[in-house]
Motif scaffolding. Structure first.
Motif, mmCIF file in Angstrom:
data_model
loop_
_atom_site.group_PDB
_atom_site.id
_atom_site.type_symbol
_atom_site.label_atom_id
_atom_site.label_comp_id
_atom_site.label_asym_id
_atom_site.label_seq_id
_atom_site.Cartn_x
_atom_site.Cartn_y
_atom_site.Cartn_z
ATOM 1 N N MET A 263 0.855 -1.191 0.000
ATOM 2 C CA MET A 263 0.000 0.000 0.000
ATOM 3 C C MET A 263 0.885 1.233 0.000
ATOM 4 S SD MET A 263 -3.162 0.934 2.541
ATOM 5 C CE MET A 263 -2.138 1.019 4.021
ATOM 6 N N ASP A 264 0.748 2.063 -1.013
ATOM 7 C CA ASP A 264 1.559 3.267 -1.186
ATOM 8 C C ASP A 264 0.790 4.461 -0.642
ATOM 9 O OD1 ASP A 264 3.498 5.036 -2.024
ATOM 10 O OD2 ASP A 264 2.656 5.207 -4.044
ATOM 11 N N CYS A 265 1.365 5.166 0.335
ATOM 12 C CA CYS A 265 0.690 6.294 0.975
ATOM 13 C C CYS A 265 1.661 7.450 1.162
ATOM 14 C CB CYS A 265 0.178 5.910 2.372
ATOM 15 S SG CYS A 265 -0.972 4.539 2.475
ATOM 16 N N ARG A 266 1.084 8.614 1.444
ATOM 17 C CA ARG A 266 1.872 9.698 2.018
ATOM 18 C C ARG A 266 1.938 9.450 3.519
ATOM 19 N NH1 ARG A 266 -0.831 15.134 -0.202
ATOM 20 N NH2 ARG A 266 1.010 16.074 0.786
ATOM 21 N N ASN A 267 3.092 9.723 4.125
ATOM 22 C CA ASN A 267 3.305 9.372 5.521
ATOM 23 C C ASN A 267 3.901 10.549 6.280
ATOM 24 O OD1 ASN A 267 2.943 6.249 5.246
ATOM 25 N ND2 ASN A 267 4.428 6.792 3.666
ATOM 26 N N SER B 241 -5.792 14.208 5.809
ATOM 27 C CA SER B 241 -6.611 13.415 4.908
ATOM 28 C C SER B 241 -7.676 14.271 4.247
ATOM 29 C CB SER B 241 -7.257 12.263 5.683
ATOM 30 O OG SER B 241 -8.097 11.511 4.845
ATOM 31 N N LYS B 242 -8.308 15.134 5.015
ATOM 32 C CA LYS B 242 -9.363 15.990 4.479
ATOM 33 C C LYS B 242 -8.816 16.950 3.432
ATOM 34 C CE LYS B 242 -13.020 19.207 5.882
ATOM 35 N NZ LYS B 242 -13.672 19.890 7.020
ATOM 36 N N VAL C 271 -10.745 9.674 1.197
ATOM 37 C CA VAL C 271 -11.858 9.075 1.928
ATOM 38 C C VAL C 271 -11.346 8.290 3.125
ATOM 39 C CG1 VAL C 271 -13.680 7.325 1.774
ATOM 40 C CG2 VAL C 271 -13.354 8.978 -0.093
ATOM 41 N N THR C 272 -10.231 7.591 2.941
ATOM 42 C CA THR C 272 -9.674 6.687 3.946
ATOM 43 C C THR C 272 -8.312 7.174 4.403
ATOM 44 O OG1 THR C 272 -10.835 4.773 3.035
ATOM 45 C CG2 THR C 272 -8.863 4.316 4.323
ATOM 46 N N PHE C 273 -8.028 7.015 5.698
ATOM 47 C CA PHE C 273 -6.672 7.227 6.183
ATOM 48 C C PHE C 273 -6.393 6.244 7.313
ATOM 49 C CE2 PHE C 273 -9.180 9.967 8.931
ATOM 50 C CZ PHE C 273 -8.584 9.875 10.186
ATOM 51 N N PHE C 274 -5.120 6.106 7.666
ATOM 52 C CA PHE C 274 -4.696 5.155 8.687
ATOM 53 C C PHE C 274 -3.838 5.878 9.721
ATOM 54 C CE2 PHE C 274 -5.341 3.008 4.703
ATOM 55 C CZ PHE C 274 -6.062 1.880 5.038
ATOM 56 N N PHE D 125 1.901 7.836 13.813
ATOM 57 C CA PHE D 125 2.231 7.938 12.400
ATOM 58 C C PHE D 125 0.949 7.942 11.590
ATOM 59 C CE2 PHE D 125 6.307 8.346 10.640
ATOM 60 C CZ PHE D 125 6.270 7.984 9.310
ATOM 61 N N CYS D 126 0.881 8.851 10.622
ATOM 62 C CA CYS D 126 -0.302 9.022 9.784
ATOM 63 C C CYS D 126 -0.003 8.550 8.360
ATOM 64 C CB CYS D 126 -0.716 10.494 9.771
ATOM 65 S SG CYS D 126 -2.205 10.859 8.803
ATOM 66 N N HIS D 127 -0.935 7.804 7.785
ATOM 67 C CA HIS D 127 -0.846 7.346 6.399
ATOM 68 C C HIS D 127 -2.103 7.820 5.686
ATOM 69 C CE1 HIS D 127 2.260 4.325 7.687
ATOM 70 N NE2 HIS D 127 1.546 4.377 8.793
ATOM 71 N N TRP D 128 -1.962 8.612 4.633
ATOM 72 C CA TRP D 128 -3.129 9.119 3.923
ATOM 73 C C TRP D 128 -2.808 9.236 2.443
ATOM 74 C CZ3 TRP D 128 0.609 12.247 5.679
ATOM 75 C CH2 TRP D 128 0.927 13.406 4.968
ATOM 76 N N ASP D 129 -3.836 9.524 1.648
ATOM 77 C CA ASP D 129 -3.685 9.609 0.190
ATOM 78 C C ASP D 129 -3.067 8.313 -0.330
ATOM 79 O OD1 ASP D 129 -4.001 10.789 -2.252
ATOM 80 O OD2 ASP D 129 -2.194 12.011 -2.142
ATOM 81 N N CYS D 130 -3.667 7.200 0.070
ATOM 82 C CA CYS D 130 -3.089 5.873 -0.190
ATOM 83 C C CYS D 130 -3.603 5.260 -1.494
ATOM 84 C CB CYS D 130 -3.431 4.917 0.950
ATOM 85 S SG CYS D 130 -2.847 5.441 2.578
ATOM 86 N N THR D 131 -2.761 4.464 -2.117
ATOM 87 C CA THR D 131 -3.184 3.566 -3.183
ATOM 88 C C THR D 131 -3.450 2.223 -2.529
ATOM 89 O OG1 THR D 131 -1.848 4.719 -4.835
ATOM 90 C CG2 THR D 131 -2.545 2.474 -5.353
#
Length: 207
Positions: A1-5, A18-19, A24-27, A34-40
């Motif tokens: 899973m590729d995300c911005r971190n 994320s907003k 729509v989804t973030f981790f 640690f935040c993961h958003w804008d994920c593939t």
């Protein structure tokens, strides 16, 4: 899973990132902040929950999937074994077997293929989740425009997926339209020899 971190100060900051990116989804990992958003994101039906037990999954609040088992039709259907590729397979509530595109919607090759779903009422649409084909050729999902209709003469473009997609990708398109709608259309709008393939389409509504 590729995300911005990014290491963040709190869950609230992660939600804000994320907003801003219209994800729509973030981790969020509480232990490390640690935040993961804008994920593939890719679909994995057999993955163990233990692999991501330290991650907390969040998404935009919604009521339910209003597309489930509703009427769907399309600009065309792939002509060979066409019964396996009809539009209705995209709203049956199941992501089809990864070994073929059977029981997925698959259009014929054309300039601007589309699938249209009639919801079971008029709703504020929160986001749409697309499941790309599982067996290969995921890059054929590209330049997909999300249109939402109130009637035949009142519609707007609500979101866009540039792509190209990848096999098994789960695409989420945020819809910030504030008008009650009852029809959703997904259409490839660029290129000339396109086939639209979607194993499932979920339309999540808000109150």
């Amino acid at each position: 899973m590729d995300c911005r971190n990014l290491h963040v100060e709190s869950l609230l900051q992660c939600a804000s990132l994320s907003k801003e990116s219209k994800s729509v989804t973030f981790f969020y990992v509480p232990l490390t902040k640690f935040c993961h958003w804008d994920c593939t994101i890719t679909h994995c039906a057999l993955c163990s929950e233990n692999l991501t037990r330290e991650w907390k999954h969040y998404e935009i609040q919604s009521v339910r999937n209003a597309a489930l088992r509703q009427l769907a039709h399309s600009s065309s259907t792939f002509p060979y074994d066409s019964g396996w590729y009809a539009a209705g397979w995209a709203v049956d509530g199941k992501v089809a077997d990864y070994r073929s595109a059977h029981q997925c919607f698959l259009s014929n090759y054309e300039t601007h293929p589309w699938i249209q779903i009639h919801l079971d009422g008029y709703y504020f649409i929160s986001f749409v989740r697309l499941y790309n084909r599982q067996d290969g050729a995921g890059e054929r999902l590209h330049d997909v425009s999300l249109w939402v209709f109130q009637d035949a003469y009142s519609f707007t473009a609500c979101g866009f997926f540039k792509g190209p997609g990848i096999t098994k990708q789960v695409v989420e398109i945020l819809c910030e339209d504030n008008v009650l709608r009852n029809i959703v259309r997904l259409q490839i709008i660029h290129g000339s020899y396109n086939s639209l393939a979607l194993c499932e389409v979920e339309v999540f509504i808000s109150t």
